[in-house]
Design a protein around this motif. Structure first.
Motif, PDB file in Angstrom:
ATOM      1  N   THR A   7       0.826  -1.204   0.000  1.00  0.00           N
ATOM      2  CA  THR A   7       0.000   0.000   0.000  1.00  0.00           C
ATOM      3  C   THR A   7       0.863   1.259   0.000  1.00  0.00           C
ATOM      4  OG1 THR A   7      -0.114  -0.069   2.402  1.00  0.00           O
ATOM      5  CG2 THR A   7      -1.911  -1.124   1.168  1.00  0.00           C
ATOM      6  N   ALA A   8       2.102   1.149  -0.434  1.00  0.00           N
ATOM      7  CA  ALA A   8       3.003   2.303  -0.459  1.00  0.00           C
ATOM      8  C   ALA A   8       2.482   3.360  -1.426  1.00  0.00           C
ATOM      9  CB  ALA A   8       4.408   1.871  -0.866  1.00  0.00           C
ATOM     10  N   GLU A   9       2.671   4.601  -1.048  1.00  0.00           N
ATOM     11  CA  GLU A   9       2.232   5.722  -1.873  1.00  0.00           C
ATOM     12  C   GLU A   9       3.345   6.147  -2.822  1.00  0.00           C
ATOM     13  OE1 GLU A   9      -0.875   7.122  -1.822  1.00  0.00           O
ATOM     14  OE2 GLU A   9      -1.380   5.494  -0.469  1.00  0.00           O
ATOM     15  N   ALA A  10       3.019   7.083  -3.695  1.00  0.00           N
ATOM     16  CA  ALA A  10       4.018   7.634  -4.606  1.00  0.00           C
ATOM     17  C   ALA A  10       5.091   8.357  -3.797  1.00  0.00           C
ATOM     18  CB  ALA A  10       3.360   8.606  -5.575  1.00  0.00           C
ATOM     19  N   PRO A  11       6.343   8.304  -4.244  1.00  0.00           N
ATOM     20  CA  PRO A  11       7.413   8.964  -3.487  1.00  0.00           C
ATOM     21  C   PRO A  11       7.251  10.478  -3.470  1.00  0.00           C
ATOM     22  CG  PRO A  11       8.232   8.106  -5.574  1.00  0.00           C
ATOM     23  CD  PRO A  11       6.819   7.645  -5.442  1.00  0.00           C
ATOM     24  N   GLU A  12       7.813  11.087  -2.441  1.00  0.00           N
ATOM     25  CA  GLU A  12       7.805  12.544  -2.335  1.00  0.00           C
ATOM     26  C   GLU A  12       8.655  13.132  -3.457  1.00  0.00           C
ATOM     27  OE1 GLU A  12       6.036  14.291  -0.113  1.00  0.00           O
ATOM     28  OE2 GLU A  12       5.228  12.412   0.640  1.00  0.00           O
ATOM     29  N   ARG A  13       8.529  14.438  -3.698  1.00  0.00           N
ATOM     30  CA  ARG A  13       9.268  15.081  -4.775  1.00  0.00           C
ATOM     31  C   ARG A  13      10.781  14.959  -4.586  1.00  0.00           C
ATOM     32  NH1 ARG A  13       7.040  14.919  -9.301  1.00  0.00           N
ATOM     33  NH2 ARG A  13       4.975  15.749  -9.296  1.00  0.00           N
ATOM     34  N   ALA A  14      11.273  15.038  -3.346  1.00  0.00           N
ATOM     35  CA  ALA A  14      12.710  14.913  -3.120  1.00  0.00           C
ATOM     36  C   ALA A  14      13.179  13.507  -3.505  1.00  0.00           C
ATOM     37  CB  ALA A  14      13.040  15.209  -1.660  1.00  0.00           C
ATOM     38  N   ASP A  15      12.372  12.494  -3.174  1.00  0.00           N
ATOM     39  CA  ASP A  15      12.721  11.124  -3.525  1.00  0.00           C
ATOM     40  C   ASP A  15      12.501  10.849  -4.999  1.00  0.00           C
ATOM     41  OD1 ASP A  15      13.372  10.611  -0.902  1.00  0.00           O
ATOM     42  OD2 ASP A  15      11.371   9.864  -0.397  1.00  0.00           O
ATOM     43  N   GLY A  52       2.079  -1.971 -16.327  1.00  0.00           N
ATOM     44  CA  GLY A  52       1.189  -1.937 -17.479  1.00  0.00           C
ATOM     45  C   GLY A  52       0.652  -0.544 -17.758  1.00  0.00           C
ATOM     46  N   PHE A  53       0.593   0.300 -16.752  1.00  0.00           N
ATOM     47  CA  PHE A  53       0.101   1.675 -16.932  1.00  0.00           C
ATOM     48  C   PHE A  53       1.122   2.532 -17.671  1.00  0.00           C
ATOM     49  CE2 PHE A  53       2.649   1.740 -13.121  1.00  0.00           C
ATOM     50  CZ  PHE A  53       3.361   2.916 -13.249  1.00  0.00           C
ATOM     51  N   ALA A  54       2.383   2.121 -17.664  1.00  0.00           N
ATOM     52  CA  ALA A  54       3.469   2.958 -18.171  1.00  0.00           C
ATOM     53  C   ALA A  54       3.591   2.856 -19.685  1.00  0.00           C
ATOM     54  CB  ALA A  54       4.784   2.545 -17.524  1.00  0.00           C
ATOM     55  N   GLU A 116       6.003  10.011 -13.428  1.00  0.00           N
ATOM     56  CA  GLU A 116       4.901  10.976 -13.477  1.00  0.00           C
ATOM     57  C   GLU A 116       3.576  10.282 -13.795  1.00  0.00           C
ATOM     58  OE1 GLU A 116       4.575  14.145 -12.670  1.00  0.00           O
ATOM     59  OE2 GLU A 116       6.667  14.237 -12.052  1.00  0.00           O
ATOM     60  N   GLN A 117       3.610   9.290 -14.669  1.00  0.00           N
ATOM     61  CA  GLN A 117       2.387   8.541 -14.957  1.00  0.00           C
ATOM     62  C   GLN A 117       1.903   7.814 -13.705  1.00  0.00           C
ATOM     63  OE1 GLN A 117       3.619   6.146 -18.302  1.00  0.00           O
ATOM     64  NE2 GLN A 117       2.796   7.608 -19.764  1.00  0.00           N
ATOM     65  N   TYR A 118       2.824   7.270 -12.934  1.00  0.00           N
ATOM     66  CA  TYR A 118       2.444   6.592 -11.696  1.00  0.00           C
ATOM     67  C   TYR A 118       1.886   7.587 -10.679  1.00  0.00           C
ATOM     68  CZ  TYR A 118       2.726   4.112  -7.292  1.00  0.00           C
ATOM     69  OH  TYR A 118       2.415   3.554  -6.082  1.00  0.00           O
TER      70      TYR A 118
END
Length: 144
Positions: A7-15, A52-54, A116-118
């Motif tokens: 359930t990890a979220e998208a990384p922060e902008r710094a990451d 698959g989304f990429a 960015e798509q993710y």
């Protein structure tokens, strides 16, 4: 939820910059994003994210071509106008510079577009007709 999903979220902008420069999975930041030089993997070996989304398509090539083309022409013109070297100097300096910049930046640009798509939760496109074209539309009846 399967055991490989998290359930990890998208990384922060710094990451995100670390993910892009290292060409890693946009969810976990650990698994490799690309196999070979530019092929996107089917899924992340570390967290199981399905890629698959990429579909960055020709986006990386467009950005690299635009940015490196401008920088390459600036370098070429600065060298030409400042020093007036013979053509073989351009072949030894400017051409390798353009090749190194192009080949070196394709992978990070591809990783950036996938990340960015993710982050924006991209999905495969779904097309549907709203019925405003083809036979039976009103504009054809008005033309007669």
């Amino acid at each position: 939820m399967t055991p490989t999903e998290t359930t990890a979220e998208a990384p922060e902008r710094a990451d995100m910059w670390k993910v892009v420069l290292r060409c890693r999975c946009p969810r976990c930041g650990d698994g490799p994003l690309l196999k070979g030089y530019l092929s996107v993997r089917e899924s992340c070996p570390a967290c199981g994210l399905d890629f698959g989304f990429a579909d960055p398509a020709d986006g990386p090539a467009f950005f690299v071509m635009s940015i490196v083309g401008v920088l390459g022409m600036i370098a070429l013109m600065a060298l030409e106008l400042g020093v007036h070297p013979p053509i073989w100097v351009h072949l030894l300096v400017t051409l390798p510079l353009i090749l190194i910049l192009s080949l070196g930046s394709l992978r990070p640009f591809k990783a950036w577009l996938v990340a960015e798509q993710y982050a924006r939760k991209a999905a495969p496109p779904e097309f549907s007709s709203i019925g405003g074209h083809g036979e039976g539309s009103r504009w054809r009846e008005r033309r007669r």
